[in-house]
Design an enzyme around this catalytic site. Sequence first.
Site, PDB file in Angstrom:
ATOM      1  N   GLU A 184      -5.652  -4.738  10.535  1.00 56.14           N
ATOM      2  CA  GLU A 184      -4.650  -3.701  10.762  1.00 56.14           C
ATOM      3  C   GLU A 184      -4.965  -2.936  12.045  1.00 56.14           C
ATOM      4  O   GLU A 184      -5.794  -2.022  12.039  1.00 56.14           O
ATOM      5  CB  GLU A 184      -4.630  -2.717   9.585  1.00 56.14           C
ATOM      6  CG  GLU A 184      -4.300  -3.366   8.252  1.00 56.14           C
ATOM      7  CD  GLU A 184      -3.709  -2.356   7.279  1.00 56.14           C
ATOM      8  OE1 GLU A 184      -2.614  -2.618   6.765  1.00 56.14           O
ATOM      9  OE2 GLU A 184      -4.330  -1.302   7.051  1.00 56.14           O
ATOM     10  N   HIS A 188      -9.649   1.269   4.640  1.00 55.33           N
ATOM     11  CA  HIS A 188      -8.399   1.484   5.374  1.00 55.33           C
ATOM     12  C   HIS A 188      -8.666   2.461   6.516  1.00 55.33           C
ATOM     13  O   HIS A 188      -9.453   3.397   6.370  1.00 55.33           O
ATOM     14  CB  HIS A 188      -7.323   2.029   4.431  1.00 55.33           C
ATOM     15  CG  HIS A 188      -5.967   2.035   5.064  1.00 55.33           C
ATOM     16  ND1 HIS A 188      -5.579   3.015   5.948  1.00 55.33           N
ATOM     17  CD2 HIS A 188      -4.927   1.174   4.975  1.00 55.33           C
ATOM     18  CE1 HIS A 188      -4.342   2.749   6.371  1.00 55.33           C
ATOM     19  NE2 HIS A 188      -3.932   1.635   5.796  1.00 55.33           N
ATOM     20  N   ASN A 244       0.874  -1.170   0.000  1.00 55.38           N
ATOM     21  CA  ASN A 244       0.000   0.000   0.000  1.00 55.38           C
ATOM     22  C   ASN A 244       0.912   1.220   0.000  1.00 55.38           C
ATOM     23  O   ASN A 244       1.453   1.598   1.041  1.00 55.38           O
ATOM     24  CB  ASN A 244      -0.882  -0.037   1.266  1.00 55.38           C
ATOM     25  CG  ASN A 244      -1.699   1.231   1.437  1.00 55.38           C
ATOM     26  OD1 ASN A 244      -1.781   2.061   0.530  1.00 55.38           O
ATOM     27  ND2 ASN A 244      -2.303   1.391   2.606  1.00 55.38           N
ATOM     28  N   SER A 292       3.204  -1.942  10.421  1.00 53.03           N
ATOM     29  CA  SER A 292       4.652  -2.008  10.672  1.00 53.03           C
ATOM     30  C   SER A 292       5.247  -3.396  10.442  1.00 53.03           C
ATOM     31  O   SER A 292       6.145  -3.825  11.165  1.00 53.03           O
ATOM     32  CB  SER A 292       4.984  -1.499  12.080  1.00 53.03           C
ATOM     33  OG  SER A 292       4.555  -0.160  12.237  1.00 53.03           O
ATOM     34  N   GLY A 318       4.882   1.327   4.778  1.00 53.74           N
ATOM     35  CA  GLY A 318       6.244   1.872   4.677  1.00 53.74           C
ATOM     36  C   GLY A 318       7.248   0.934   4.020  1.00 53.74           C
ATOM     37  O   GLY A 318       8.019   1.348   3.144  1.00 53.74           O
ATOM     38  N   LYS A 322       0.226   4.257  -0.356  1.00 55.16           N
ATOM     39  CA  LYS A 322      -0.375   5.486   0.192  1.00 55.16           C
ATOM     40  C   LYS A 322      -0.051   6.673  -0.723  1.00 55.16           C
ATOM     41  O   LYS A 322       0.022   6.502  -1.935  1.00 55.16           O
ATOM     42  CB  LYS A 322       0.076   5.704   1.645  1.00 55.16           C
ATOM     43  CG  LYS A 322      -0.148   4.450   2.493  1.00 55.16           C
ATOM     44  CD  LYS A 322      -0.005   4.680   3.972  1.00 55.16           C
ATOM     45  CE  LYS A 322      -0.244   3.366   4.704  1.00 55.16           C
ATOM     46  NZ  LYS A 322      -0.213   3.498   6.154  1.00 55.16           N
ATOM     47  N   GLU A 368      -7.079   4.881   7.627  1.00 54.67           N
ATOM     48  CA  GLU A 368      -6.836   6.298   7.311  1.00 54.67           C
ATOM     49  C   GLU A 368      -8.049   6.892   6.598  1.00 54.67           C
ATOM     50  O   GLU A 368      -8.393   8.057   6.794  1.00 54.67           O
ATOM     51  CB  GLU A 368      -5.553   6.430   6.474  1.00 54.67           C
ATOM     52  CG  GLU A 368      -4.317   6.213   7.350  1.00 54.67           C
ATOM     53  CD  GLU A 368      -3.091   5.705   6.628  1.00 54.67           C
ATOM     54  OE1 GLU A 368      -3.022   5.779   5.384  1.00 54.67           O
ATOM     55  OE2 GLU A 368      -2.169   5.212   7.318  1.00 54.67           O
ATOM     56  N   GLY A 378       2.244   2.446  10.692  1.00 54.10           N
ATOM     57  CA  GLY A 378       3.199   3.541  10.513  1.00 54.10           C
ATOM     58  C   GLY A 378       3.872   3.983  11.802  1.00 54.10           C
ATOM     59  O   GLY A 378       4.521   5.017  11.848  1.00 54.10           O
TER      60      GLY A 378
HETATM   61  P1  PGA Z   1       2.645   0.342   7.633  1.00 52.07           P
HETATM   62  O1  PGA Z   1       1.194   0.563   6.982  1.00 52.07           O
HETATM   63  O2  PGA Z   1       3.188  -0.938   7.101  1.00 52.07           O
HETATM   64  O3  PGA Z   1       3.444   1.543   7.209  1.00 52.07           O
HETATM   65  O4  PGA Z   1       2.433   0.304   9.122  1.00 52.07           O
HETATM   66  C1  PGA Z   1       0.326  -0.506   6.752  1.00 52.07           C
HETATM   67  C2  PGA Z   1      -0.973  -0.009   6.167  1.00 52.07           C
HETATM   68  O5  PGA Z   1      -1.423   1.087   6.540  1.00 52.07           O
HETATM   69  O6  PGA Z   1      -1.578  -0.681   5.310  1.00 52.07           O
END
Ligand code: PGA
Length: 254
Positions: free
Chosen positions: A167, A95, A9, A212, A234, A11, A97, A173
């Site tokens: 998640e 998601h 992803n 993460s 990330g 983003k 976010e 993140g």
């Molecule tokens: P992250 O994000 O691996 O940076 O924690 C995962 C996601 O939001 O899908």
Amino acid sequence: MRKPIVVGNWKLNGSSADNESLVLGVIDGMRELNGVDVGVCPPFVYLPQVEKLAEATDLGLGAQNCSEHDSGAFTGEVAPRMLHDIGARYVILGHSERRAMYGETDEMVSDKVKAALSAGLTPILCVGETLEQREADETEAVVRQQLAAVISGNGIQAFEHIVIAYEPVWAIGTGRTASPEQAQEVHAFIRGQLADHDANVAQSVRIQYGGSMKPGNAAELLAQPDIDGGLIGGASLKSEDFLGICRAAADTVG
Ligand code: PGA
């Protein structure tokens, strides 16, 4: 046996130049990978670029969101049929976010799942609790409700064509990963929720962990019986990191 699935992803990241080296690096590393589905979800505008780079390879393409509508007066939206039309296979929906920053409700997410399925896409349905909810012991209630909305809107059989991503919001993140035991507990709970409706569907649905995930912690997470892959933020922006996670997923098969 469920085939592991690892999806990046991206983003709000990327540029034409960066995407090219990232995707070519991933495709190159995928030559040695067997038994795992791998996908990337760039921002909308870069989907055609990545589609072209990934042409005739096994790298799956996905979007990070879509409209619940098929066409019409919805300025700024992208319809799932358009995503299918340009070669996308997956779409990330719900998601955290988008739920937190763009006001997506469980009902909206369920409507988007419906639209994506009827366009022939595979939704990657994200569920998960905030830190506050976990500390209040509400993790199961939150996840149950997020799932229930999609089950009631689409029926349990729809999950034959859905990938779930658990998640925990507090792990996204933040560098703070759920422990393998914490993640497994919720993954098993999710499967159990589906099994209350249909045991076969529950056994076959793939549930990714996200939050993460990195090459250094992927193997122990993926070793859990109900963790079938990862949704990677990330660490999906560097081909070596992303491939490290894909290799850990492939190792669970071999
Ligand atoms: P992250 O994000 O691996 O940076 O924690 C995962 C996601 O939001 O899908």
